[in-house]
Design an enzyme around this catalytic site. Structure first.
Site, PDB file in Angstrom:
ATOM      1  N   ARG A  21       0.827  -0.858   0.055  1.00 52.52           N
ATOM      2  CA  ARG A  21      -0.332  -0.194   0.023  1.00 52.52           C
ATOM      3  C   ARG A  21       0.839   1.293   0.184  1.00 52.52           C
ATOM      4  NH1 ARG A  21      -3.809  -1.521   4.391  1.00 52.52           N
ATOM      5  NH2 ARG A  21      -2.792  -2.524   5.540  1.00 52.52           N
TER       6      ARG A  21
ATOM      7  N   GLY B 290       2.615 -14.679   6.927  1.00 55.55           N
ATOM      8  CA  GLY B 290       1.603 -13.704   8.626  1.00 55.55           C
ATOM      9  C   GLY B 290       3.209 -13.638   9.137  1.00 55.55           C
ATOM     10  N   THR B 291       1.867 -12.919  10.540  1.00 51.83           N
ATOM     11  CA  THR B 291       2.678 -12.557  11.593  1.00 51.83           C
ATOM     12  C   THR B 291       3.509 -14.179  12.010  1.00 51.83           C
ATOM     13  OG1 THR B 291       0.851 -11.738  12.706  1.00 51.83           O
ATOM     14  CG2 THR B 291       1.955  -9.953  11.214  1.00 51.83           C
TER      15      THR B 291
ATOM     16  N   ASN C 173      37.920  42.234   0.424  1.00 48.02           N
ATOM     17  CA  ASN C 173      36.801  42.172   0.096  1.00 48.02           C
ATOM     18  C   ASN C 173      36.916  41.269  -1.078  1.00 48.02           C
ATOM     19  OD1 ASN C 173      34.556  44.612   0.093  1.00 48.02           O
ATOM     20  ND2 ASN C 173      35.782  44.635  -1.921  1.00 48.02           N
TER      21      ASN C 173
END
Length: 452
Positions: free
Chosen positions: A20, A82-83, A380
């Site tokens: 996603r 899966g987890t 300068n």
């Protein structure tokens, strides 16, 4: 065994595709304020255990390993099923090594170290086999609902897509992380059944524990912002706002003034000194350090740069540069890699410095460029001055001594040395070294002879 002596191991789930996010980069490496989201979890849990966390990798595993290096140990999940299957990948490394296992999802970067600590303490005190994190919210963000029995005991987690209308009305939702009794976790993982989509879910252990009469505890995360999980770019932006708010509030409490904090971007590796004022649209990135009493902005971007005290910069970009004390720069200046401005340097509008040092008290006029130059004190540099340091193949150095005056629109063709106290006339094209206290003019520049 004394509860305080129990050994803890950490497992971080980071193997998913993150489809996603619609990105070629692994989700866990997407950054919040200059740091991959998974690194936030590593930082938050590092004091909980002596051994590095075990990160479960899968999608672009080598890139994750390369990015995080020795901050963690790694276990490969291939394929991603899966987890619960992911946690099982750490079993060979951790089984029998600890008393408790904390499992954290890598896409919850906002959980604070003190929240992890409080969860662990509650788990140790309760004697539960499993302690889940929950949050009470009216915006469930697709999280599973926490179902309790008539006695108020947690009995299962129902995923939103499988929940009944009554279950969808539950405002207590599943968050992250989880704590497990280690022995119970390792033996219970094999009892989880495959879901209808062919995956094994860690949350199924809640119902499994309840059915066997084991105690499942719940730890409520009171700050709902901590439970922002990142599944897409909208979630990433939400998390970014929270993380930025935390960092900005931290620095304001340390004595930094922000005119409009919502329009100031500060990455996690930046440090600031007290009494510094940040105007809107200031972006401080990388390893930047800012001293005390500075005024930055509006519209300034500084990256990997060291800024001293009492520096004023507006409408400018600084990259991998160094700015000493009391420098005044801009508007519309650009310091590129290797630029170094000494104390009390003034750099006018639309100036650019690259790989060069400007000595103390030097003033560089507008529309000027110093590249590969060593410039002395109190020089300068007139408007429109350019060091012509590149011949198409090689770069050459320009050396300018102390107290030199470079007239406006001078071209300094390197390699070149300008001696102390020398001067160039306006519009000069200097192609040869200039001796000290000599005035050169013209195209090409030659020593100026005074009329007798």
């Amino acid at each position: 065994m004394n509860k305080s002596d129990q050994k803890i191991d950490i497992v971080i789930l980071a193997a998913g595709l993150g489809t996603r996010m619609k990105s070629s980069k692994p989700k866990v490496l997407h950054e919040l304020l200059g740091k991959p989201m998974v690194a936030y979890i590593l930082d938050a849990v590092k004091d909980l255990c002596a051994d590095p966390a075990v990160i479960i990798v899968g999608n672009q595993a080598e890139l994750v390993r390369e990015t995080l290096g020795d901050q963690a140990r790694y276990a490969l999940q291939e394929p991603q099923l899966g987890t619960a299957d992911a946690v099982k990948c750490a079993r060979e490394t951790l089984q029998g090594k600890s008393d408790m296992v904390l499992v954290a999802n890598s896409d919850f970067p906002l959980i604070r170290p003190e929240t992890y600590r409080a969860l662990v303490e509650k788990h140790l005190a309760s004697g539960a086999v499993l302690t889940i994190s929950t949050v009470i919210t009216e915006d469930p963000r697709g999280f599973g609902r926490i179902v309790r029995d008539a006695d108020g005991k947690v009995c299962k987690i129902v995923e939103e897509k499988a929940a009944s209308p009554e279950e969808l009305a539950i405002t207590e939702v599943n968050s992250n992380p989880y704590c497990f009794q280690a022995d119970w976790l390792w033996k219970s993982l094999d009892r989880i059944k495959k879901s209808a989509v062919g995956e094994y879910y860690l949350t199924d252990l809640v119902e499994l524990a309840y059915q066997e009469g084991a105690f499942v505890d719940a730890f409520e995360i009171e700050d709902e912002e901590e439970s922002i999980g990142i599944n897409n770019r909208v979630n990433l932006a939400d998390a970014m706002r929270v993380a930025q708010k935390r960092i900005n509030e931290k620095w304001m409490l340390e004595g930094v003034t922000m005119i409009d904090p919502q329009r100031v971007y500060i990455e996690s590796g930046v440090t600031l000194g007290k009494d510094t004022v940040l105007y809107p649209e200031v972006y401080l990135k990388g390893s930047t350090t800012i001293g005390e009493g500075c005024e930055l902005g509006p519209s300034v971007m500084i990256e990997d740069t060291e800024i001293g005290d009492f520096v004023k910069i507006k409408y400018a970009v600084l990259e991998k540069a160094k700015v000493e004390n009391h420098v005044d720069m801009g508007p519309f200046g650009h310091l590129r890699k290797g630029a170094h401005l000494g104390e009390h340097v003034h750099m006018g509008n639309f100036g650019e410095v690259k790989n060069s040092y400007l000595g103390e008290g030097t003033k560089m006029g507008h529309f000027s460029y110093m590249g590969d130059a060593q410039v002395g004190k109190d020089v300068n540099i007139g408007a429109g001055t350019i060091t012509c340091n590149f011949d198409g193949e090689n770069k050459f150095k320009t050396e300018i001594g102390d107290d030199v005056f470079i007239g406006s629109d001078t071209m300094l063709v390197a390699p070149l040395k300008i001696g102390k106290g020398a001067k160039t006339g306006a519009g000069a094209v200097v192609t040869h070294d200039v001796e000290a206290d000599t005035v050169v003019v013209g195209v090409p520049a030659r020593p100026h002879k005074k009329e007798s």
